[in-house]
Design an enzyme around this catalytic site. Structure first.
Site, PDB file in Angstrom:
ATOM      1  N   CYS A 156       0.825  -1.223   0.000  1.00  0.00           N
ATOM      2  CA  CYS A 156       0.000   0.000   0.000  1.00  0.00           C
ATOM      3  C   CYS A 156       0.855   1.268   0.000  1.00  0.00           C
ATOM      4  O   CYS A 156       1.945   1.288   0.560  1.00  0.00           O
ATOM      5  CB  CYS A 156      -0.877   0.040   1.233  1.00  0.00           C
ATOM      6  SG  CYS A 156      -1.921  -1.402   1.381  1.00  0.00           S
ATOM      7  N   ARG A 159       4.830   0.421  -6.155  1.00  0.00           N
ATOM      8  CA  ARG A 159       4.815  -0.423  -4.960  1.00  0.00           C
ATOM      9  C   ARG A 159       3.878  -1.618  -5.116  1.00  0.00           C
ATOM     10  O   ARG A 159       3.949  -2.556  -4.333  1.00  0.00           O
ATOM     11  CB  ARG A 159       4.375   0.411  -3.746  1.00  0.00           C
ATOM     12  CG  ARG A 159       5.346   1.502  -3.401  1.00  0.00           C
ATOM     13  CD  ARG A 159       4.735   2.464  -2.420  1.00  0.00           C
ATOM     14  NE  ARG A 159       4.582   1.908  -1.097  1.00  0.00           N
ATOM     15  CZ  ARG A 159       5.522   1.891  -0.171  1.00  0.00           C
ATOM     16  NH1 ARG A 159       6.700   2.386  -0.444  1.00  0.00           N
ATOM     17  NH2 ARG A 159       5.301   1.388   1.017  1.00  0.00           N
ATOM     18  N   TRP A 213      -2.864  -2.653  -1.631  1.00  0.00           N
ATOM     19  CA  TRP A 213      -2.409  -3.981  -2.032  1.00  0.00           C
ATOM     20  C   TRP A 213      -3.098  -4.937  -1.053  1.00  0.00           C
ATOM     21  O   TRP A 213      -2.787  -4.959   0.129  1.00  0.00           O
ATOM     22  CB  TRP A 213      -0.897  -4.071  -1.908  1.00  0.00           C
ATOM     23  CG  TRP A 213      -0.296  -5.319  -2.478  1.00  0.00           C
ATOM     24  CD1 TRP A 213       0.019  -5.559  -3.787  1.00  0.00           C
ATOM     25  CD2 TRP A 213       0.094  -6.492  -1.754  1.00  0.00           C
ATOM     26  NE1 TRP A 213       0.566  -6.806  -3.912  1.00  0.00           N
ATOM     27  CE2 TRP A 213       0.625  -7.404  -2.683  1.00  0.00           C
ATOM     28  CE3 TRP A 213       0.030  -6.872  -0.410  1.00  0.00           C
ATOM     29  CZ2 TRP A 213       1.098  -8.656  -2.325  1.00  0.00           C
ATOM     30  CZ3 TRP A 213       0.499  -8.123  -0.041  1.00  0.00           C
ATOM     31  CH2 TRP A 213       1.028  -9.001  -1.001  1.00  0.00           C
ATOM     32  N   ASN A 260      -1.357   1.695   5.731  1.00  0.00           N
ATOM     33  CA  ASN A 260      -0.426   0.716   5.159  1.00  0.00           C
ATOM     34  C   ASN A 260       0.079  -0.137   6.316  1.00  0.00           C
ATOM     35  O   ASN A 260       0.537   0.397   7.326  1.00  0.00           O
ATOM     36  CB  ASN A 260       0.735   1.462   4.477  1.00  0.00           C
ATOM     37  CG  ASN A 260       1.864   0.527   4.067  1.00  0.00           C
ATOM     38  OD1 ASN A 260       1.666  -0.676   3.920  1.00  0.00           O
ATOM     39  ND2 ASN A 260       3.048   1.082   3.889  1.00  0.00           N
ATOM     40  N   GLY A 261      -0.041  -1.450   6.187  1.00  0.00           N
ATOM     41  CA  GLY A 261       0.420  -2.335   7.264  1.00  0.00           C
ATOM     42  C   GLY A 261      -0.634  -3.387   7.556  1.00  0.00           C
ATOM     43  O   GLY A 261      -1.584  -3.562   6.782  1.00  0.00           O
ATOM     44  N   GLU A 308      18.291 -16.320  -9.385  1.00  0.00           N
ATOM     45  CA  GLU A 308      17.853 -14.954  -9.653  1.00  0.00           C
ATOM     46  C   GLU A 308      17.282 -14.845 -11.084  1.00  0.00           C
ATOM     47  O   GLU A 308      16.256 -14.198 -11.302  1.00  0.00           O
ATOM     48  CB  GLU A 308      19.016 -13.979  -9.450  1.00  0.00           C
ATOM     49  CG  GLU A 308      18.717 -12.537  -9.775  1.00  0.00           C
ATOM     50  CD  GLU A 308      17.595 -11.903  -8.942  1.00  0.00           C
ATOM     51  OE1 GLU A 308      17.128 -12.539  -7.988  1.00  0.00           O
ATOM     52  OE2 GLU A 308      17.181 -10.789  -9.288  1.00  0.00           O
ATOM     53  N   LYS A 363      13.523 -13.655 -11.884  1.00  0.00           N
ATOM     54  CA  LYS A 363      13.272 -12.494 -12.742  1.00  0.00           C
ATOM     55  C   LYS A 363      12.273 -12.881 -13.830  1.00  0.00           C
ATOM     56  O   LYS A 363      11.313 -12.183 -14.090  1.00  0.00           O
ATOM     57  CB  LYS A 363      14.584 -12.082 -13.391  1.00  0.00           C
ATOM     58  CG  LYS A 363      15.122 -10.720 -13.381  1.00  0.00           C
ATOM     59  CD  LYS A 363      15.040  -9.771 -12.279  1.00  0.00           C
ATOM     60  CE  LYS A 363      14.354 -10.094 -11.057  1.00  0.00           C
ATOM     61  NZ  LYS A 363      14.656  -9.471  -9.828  1.00  0.00           N
ATOM     62  N   GLU A 396       8.632 -13.763 -12.336  1.00  0.00           N
ATOM     63  CA  GLU A 396       7.869 -12.677 -11.714  1.00  0.00           C
ATOM     64  C   GLU A 396       7.340 -11.678 -12.728  1.00  0.00           C
ATOM     65  O   GLU A 396       6.268 -11.120 -12.544  1.00  0.00           O
ATOM     66  CB  GLU A 396       8.625 -11.986 -10.566  1.00  0.00           C
ATOM     67  CG  GLU A 396       9.884 -11.261 -10.906  1.00  0.00           C
ATOM     68  CD  GLU A 396      10.605 -10.699  -9.661  1.00  0.00           C
ATOM     69  OE1 GLU A 396       9.996 -10.573  -8.595  1.00  0.00           O
ATOM     70  OE2 GLU A 396      11.800 -10.379  -9.792  1.00  0.00           O
ATOM     71  N   HIS A 415      17.232 -35.917  -9.831  1.00  0.00           N
ATOM     72  CA  HIS A 415      16.557 -36.528  -8.682  1.00  0.00           C
ATOM     73  C   HIS A 415      15.080 -36.145  -8.650  1.00  0.00           C
ATOM     74  O   HIS A 415      14.496 -35.963  -7.587  1.00  0.00           O
ATOM     75  CB  HIS A 415      17.252 -36.097  -7.387  1.00  0.00           C
ATOM     76  CG  HIS A 415      18.656 -36.616  -7.303  1.00  0.00           C
ATOM     77  ND1 HIS A 415      18.952 -37.935  -7.070  1.00  0.00           N
ATOM     78  CD2 HIS A 415      19.848 -35.991  -7.480  1.00  0.00           C
ATOM     79  CE1 HIS A 415      20.266 -38.101  -7.076  1.00  0.00           C
ATOM     80  NE2 HIS A 415      20.830 -36.935  -7.339  1.00  0.00           N
ATOM     81  N   LYS A 427       6.712  -3.774  -4.419  1.00  0.00           N
ATOM     82  CA  LYS A 427       8.135  -3.422  -4.378  1.00  0.00           C
ATOM     83  C   LYS A 427       8.669  -3.471  -2.956  1.00  0.00           C
ATOM     84  O   LYS A 427       9.747  -3.987  -2.700  1.00  0.00           O
ATOM     85  CB  LYS A 427       8.305  -2.007  -4.949  1.00  0.00           C
ATOM     86  CG  LYS A 427       9.729  -1.500  -4.939  1.00  0.00           C
ATOM     87  CD  LYS A 427      10.491  -2.088  -6.075  1.00  0.00           C
ATOM     88  CE  LYS A 427      11.943  -1.699  -6.114  1.00  0.00           C
ATOM     89  NZ  LYS A 427      12.731  -2.715  -6.839  1.00  0.00           N
TER      90      LYS A 427
END
Ligand code: G6P
Length: 602
Positions: free
Chosen positions: A2, A28, A74, A98-99, A475, A479, A482, A498, A597
């Site tokens: 948020c 964000r 969000w 926000n939180g 990574e 990338k 996402e 395996h 973000k």
């Protein structure tokens, strides 16, 4: 996560200021947006699902008003729909948040006994009702907000308008970021700097439990009900372009292209005065014989690269931990261990919580952070700032690269002190570091569109590598998934057989990374195994290929450089490939669905 913006001041264009702020906070991640402002001496709320554009379409920008708060949500509690969007209004209180309020169900039950009715599924509406209830008792929002901090469990940044004081915005925070900006008689609150940059670059950081009261010509900040005389002023040194695309189609592409500068700014200052300079400018690590590196997401992947660097070049064992696990697991602390927290934003809730746990145990902590003055930077015993600059794209690129660069410098410093790196090697490394920006720019000239075209319709893409190449593979895979939404996994090359090799079928892309020559033959054997099962093999390597490599379908060659900094080059083609694949799939590259973000909730 948020985003909050609030404005009160001289300008009667508060609606535009708030919307500008919300747009700057889009990075964000959010799924609905809303604003509250004053019209005909009443608080008016407008909110809408989806993009800010939808919200803008509902606003009459001809309306003149000097005060407004805005929010990008969000979703955490309840679907991303209209009733759950912020601002919420209960009684006289209008709130953006926000939180996460952890004890909201308990509080909700108590408030129901006082005839509060709830229309949303959110924890925020409960906080709003709680503030309203206390306000009815105390009639003073500063007192109310300081009481609220004892009643609420969890994290919050609040922006508040009260019906009895329509010329005033109140704000407070605990464990969620919030800044305050003052420019002449214009006052702002915001979750992050980009939200205010169009109007001012001067800001102050709020501490937990600070309470802000700002009206048309006055601002007061309280802590523990007492007025705070002074707060440190910060000036954001980048200009607004730092938060704009500068002609690039996406922030992500812009940020990938900034990486040579980022490396110069992060690494070169440590090399300017030779070995002694490096030794003086870095913290003293001599008392430690073990490190825990704790972080989330790409910063966790940085830790995996760092583990190889530090272990190989200093002989110090390193544990790399995901912060959301670390904070709840059994921990083994001793005074010779250093806890290193890695975070671009410096606000990631789990990383911050891990830092606090380490501090509760009196452990030494070091933060590697990008955002100056962020919570993790402020609370750690020592901080090393990477110089990535403002990173807007949700998927990190330049900050990841700068974090690796910082760890290479740390390994170098410790290696020199422990004499595990000799002078010849040190000279070779420093020369190679100086070459890095040029080599990065060379790699950036390459075009990965053709390769992207070959793989963008696939459902699954695998990445393999050994040792440090496996860390980079993780990574690369993150990338890709996402931002392009293609399922992808990274595997230690020897582990694939395996289980996961059963998923390899005709034309399944397997991106193999081979830069570590000590184990290259082993990875090559693993590549042959997937090739034999029909994989479409893309090799990312430093090896100059000859005819013996005819089992490779596509190759990407990056320059070979000292292993302590090789990963800095190796990852760049993977960033660009992910970008091109996501573009071909028409994805929202800078703001991938469901992602944020700065993850300020656990
Ligand atoms: C989010 C971002 C990632 C980032 C992670 C950790 O998930 O999307 O790009 O790596 O948070 O963030 P931090 O700010 O702590 O590095």
């Amino acid at each position: 996560m948020c985003g909050i913006i609030g404005y009160v001041g001289k300008s009667d264009r508060a609606l535009n200021i708030v919307i500008d702020g919300l747009k700057a906070l889009e990075y964000r991640g959010y799924d609905s947006a809303g604003i509250a402002f004053i019209k005909n001496n009443k608080t008016q709320i407008i909110k809408e699902k989806g993009k800010i554009k939808n919200l803008e379409n509902k606003i009459n920008f001809n309306l003149k008003t000097n005060l407004g708060i805005g929010h990008t949500r969000w979703a955490t509690h309840g679907e991303p729909n209209l009733k759950n969007s912020h601002p919420h209004k209960v009684g006289k209180i209008t709130l953006v948040h926000n939180g996460i309020i952890e004890n909201y169900e308990e509080l909700k039950e108590i408030l129901k006994n006082y005839n509060y009715k709830f229309i949303s599924d959110t924890d925020t509406e409960v906080a709003c009702a709680l503030i309203d209830k206390l306000y009815q008792e105390k009639n003073d929002l500063v007192k109310v907000l300081s009481k609220v901090s004892n009643l609420i469990k969890g994290s919050y940044a609040f922006g508040i308008i009260c019906d009895d004081e329509l010329d005033t915005i109140y704000a407070t925070r605990k464990d969620s970021p919030l800044i305050v900006a003052i420019d002449d008689q214009d006052y702002y609150i915001a979750s992050d700097i980009p939200a205010i940059l169009k109007y001012t670059n001067k800001y102050m950081l709020l501490d937990d439990y600070d309470i802000v009261k700002m009206s048309h010509n006055n601002i007061t900040i309280y802590n523990n009900k007492l007025e705070i005389e002074k707060k440190k002023n910060y000036t954001f040194s980048g200009n607004i372009e730092a938060a704009e695309k500068n002609g690039y189609e996406h922030f992500m592409l812009k940020e990938i292209n900034e990486q040579s500068t980022v490396i110069k700014e992060t690494m070169f200052p440590y090399l300017d005065d030779g070995i002694n300079g490096l030794i003086d400018k870095m913290p003293d690590f001599s008392k430690y014989n073990e490190f825990d590196i704790v972080s989330c997401g790409s910063a966790y992947h940085t830790g995996l690269v760092a583990k190889t660097l530090i272990e190989n070049y200093t002989n110090i064992p390193v544990n790399v931990e995901i912060a959301s696990e670390y904070r709840y697991k059994k921990l083994f602390f001793n005074k010779k261990k250093l806890i290193i927290l890695v975070s671009q934003s410096g606000e990631t809730a789990d990383t911050l919580a891990s830092l606090r746990i380490a501090k509760e145990h009196n452990m030494d902590t070091l933060a590697i952070v990008n955002v100056v003055g962020s919570s993790i930077a402020r609370e750690a015993n020592e901080v090393l700032y990477i110089k990535a600059g403002c990173e807007i794209a949700v998927a990190t690129t330049k900050a990841y690269l700068a974090q690796i660069a910082m760890f290479a410098l740390i390994a170098l410093k410790i290696g020199i002190s422990r004499q595990t790196i000799d002078e010849n090697e040190l000279n070779e490394i420093t020369q190679d570091i100086r070459r890095l920006p040029l080599l990065i720019d060379e790699i950036l000239k390459n075009d990965y569109k053709n390769l992207a075209k070959k793989i963008f319709k696939q459902n699954d893409i695998f990445f393999i590598g050994r040792g440090i190449d496996y860390a980079v593979a993780m990574e690369g895979s993150l990338k890709l998934k996402e931002i392009s939404y293609i399922h992808s996994e990274a595997y230690a090359a020897g582990e694939l057989k395996h289980g996961t090799i059963s998923l390899i079928k005709d034309k399944t892309p397997v991106i193999a990374i081979v830069t570590d020559m000590n184990i290259a033959p082993k990875t090559i054997s693993n590549i042959r195994e997937v090739k034999a099962r029909g994989a479409n093999v893309i090799l990312l390597t430093t090896i100059k290929l000859d005819d013996n490599y005819d089992f490779i379908n596509y190759k990407i060659v990056v320059p070979s450089i000292h292993p302590i900094i090789q990963s800095i080059l190796t990852v760049i083609p993977l960033q660009l490939l992910a970008y091109e694949v996501a573009k071909l799939r028409n994805c929202d590259i800078d703001k991938p669905r469901n992602l944020a973000k700065s993850v300020t909730v656990e």
